[in-house]
Design a protein around this motif. Sequence first.
Motif, PDB file in Angstrom:
ATOM      1  N   PHE A 143      -0.263   0.693   9.954  1.00 33.57           N
ATOM      2  CA  PHE A 143      -0.360  -0.760   9.983  1.00 33.57           C
ATOM      3  C   PHE A 143      -0.308  -1.303   8.562  1.00 33.57           C
ATOM      4  O   PHE A 143      -0.486  -0.566   7.590  1.00 33.57           O
ATOM      5  N   SER A 144      -0.025  -2.583   8.484  1.00 31.51           N
ATOM      6  CA  SER A 144       0.057  -3.269   7.207  1.00 31.51           C
ATOM      7  C   SER A 144      -0.149  -4.747   7.462  1.00 31.51           C
ATOM      8  O   SER A 144      -0.169  -5.190   8.605  1.00 31.51           O
ATOM      9  N   ALA A 145      -0.277  -5.500   6.397  1.00 33.56           N
ATOM     10  CA  ALA A 145      -0.241  -6.954   6.524  1.00 33.56           C
ATOM     11  C   ALA A 145       1.195  -7.356   6.833  1.00 33.56           C
ATOM     12  O   ALA A 145       2.122  -6.577   6.604  1.00 33.56           O
ATOM     13  N   PRO A 146       1.407  -8.559   7.351  1.00 29.32           N
ATOM     14  CA  PRO A 146       2.790  -9.017   7.559  1.00 29.32           C
ATOM     15  C   PRO A 146       3.532  -9.104   6.218  1.00 29.32           C
ATOM     16  O   PRO A 146       2.909  -9.320   5.173  1.00 29.32           O
ATOM     17  N   PRO A 147       4.836  -8.931   6.242  1.00 30.07           N
ATOM     18  CA  PRO A 147       5.597  -9.028   4.991  1.00 30.07           C
ATOM     19  C   PRO A 147       5.332 -10.332   4.233  1.00 30.07           C
ATOM     20  O   PRO A 147       5.304 -10.324   2.992  1.00 30.07           O
ATOM     21  N   ALA A 148       5.113 -11.436   4.939  1.00 28.05           N
ATOM     22  CA  ALA A 148       4.834 -12.717   4.276  1.00 28.05           C
ATOM     23  C   ALA A 148       3.496 -12.714   3.536  1.00 28.05           C
ATOM     24  O   ALA A 148       3.243 -13.573   2.702  1.00 28.05           O
ATOM     25  N   GLY A 158      -0.848   1.689  -1.163  1.00 29.93           N
ATOM     26  CA  GLY A 158      -0.173   0.395  -1.168  1.00 29.93           C
ATOM     27  C   GLY A 158      -0.886  -0.597  -0.269  1.00 29.93           C
ATOM     28  O   GLY A 158      -2.101  -0.724  -0.328  1.00 29.93           O
ATOM     29  N   HIS A 159      -0.123  -1.254   0.560  1.00 30.97           N
ATOM     30  CA  HIS A 159      -0.687  -2.222   1.503  1.00 30.97           C
ATOM     31  C   HIS A 159      -0.570  -1.678   2.916  1.00 30.97           C
ATOM     32  O   HIS A 159      -0.231  -2.388   3.851  1.00 30.97           O
ATOM     33  N   ARG A 160      -0.810  -0.413   3.085  1.00 31.65           N
ATOM     34  CA  ARG A 160      -0.623   0.247   4.376  1.00 31.65           C
ATOM     35  C   ARG A 160      -1.847   1.085   4.713  1.00 31.65           C
ATOM     36  O   ARG A 160      -2.542   1.578   3.832  1.00 31.65           O
ATOM     37  N   GLY A 161      -2.089   1.243   6.014  1.00 30.55           N
ATOM     38  CA  GLY A 161      -3.164   2.096   6.483  1.00 30.55           C
ATOM     39  C   GLY A 161      -2.769   2.803   7.760  1.00 30.55           C
ATOM     40  O   GLY A 161      -1.675   2.600   8.305  1.00 30.55           O
ATOM     41  N   ARG A 162      -3.648   3.662   8.229  1.00 31.64           N
ATOM     42  CA  ARG A 162      -3.423   4.401   9.476  1.00 31.64           C
ATOM     43  C   ARG A 162      -4.553   4.041  10.426  1.00 31.64           C
ATOM     44  O   ARG A 162      -5.732   4.084  10.058  1.00 31.64           O
ATOM     45  N   LEU A 163      -4.177   3.642  11.640  1.00 26.31           N
ATOM     46  CA  LEU A 163      -5.127   3.227  12.669  1.00 26.31           C
ATOM     47  C   LEU A 163      -5.223   4.314  13.720  1.00 26.31           C
ATOM     48  O   LEU A 163      -4.202   4.842  14.177  1.00 26.31           O
ATOM     49  N   LYS A 164      -6.440   4.655  14.107  1.00 23.63           N
ATOM     50  CA  LYS A 164      -6.650   5.572  15.227  1.00 23.63           C
ATOM     51  C   LYS A 164      -7.522   4.848  16.236  1.00 23.63           C
ATOM     52  O   LYS A 164      -8.663   4.481  15.942  1.00 23.63           O
ATOM     53  N   LEU A 165      -6.963   4.662  17.428  1.00 26.17           N
ATOM     54  CA  LEU A 165      -7.681   3.948  18.482  1.00 26.17           C
ATOM     55  C   LEU A 165      -8.511   4.923  19.309  1.00 26.17           C
ATOM     56  O   LEU A 165      -8.147   6.087  19.484  1.00 26.17           O
TER      57      LEU A 165
END
Length: 159
Positions: free
Chosen positions: A32-37, A17-24
């Motif tokens: 993480f994702s884009a803002p809902p807007a 979808g519009h989601r990912g996983r961030l590893k710092l």
Amino acid sequence: MTARTETYTASVAWTGGHRGRLKLGNGPEMDFSAPPASHGEAGVLTPEDAFVAAVNTCVMLMFIWAAERFRLDLVSYDCRAEGTKLIELDRTEIFTEVVLRPRIAVRAGKEPPEAVEKRVRRGLDGARRFSLVANSVKSNIVIEPEILIDSLGSGKQRG
């Protein structure tokens, strides 16, 4: 002494979808994702949140460093940050400004409150000047502090 470099890492992976996983690089992981807007999902980190948070956290850490150098008796530091994003007609975007509104409480002890407030403001100036993140962005960074000074441990604050 010569200049030196340090390297920091972050890895991302698309999870659908519009989601990912961030590893710092320092260990934390989060979705993480884009803002809902912007067709993203609510309830997870957005790049916009991370940008504003990076400025806010870096300036706070530099202020803590300055408070130690200026021997401030820091009681609390809370800061709300607000980033303003400009969306151009061609849909390109840029943060034009990040406003930090720190609420800082310090104890003056036997010192005149005016002298303590002056050191707090010098600490904020130093925090802004030495913040890696604030120095690395094109956006205007504005700090609008509220400074509360407790004189002689009376519990009464001047601000």
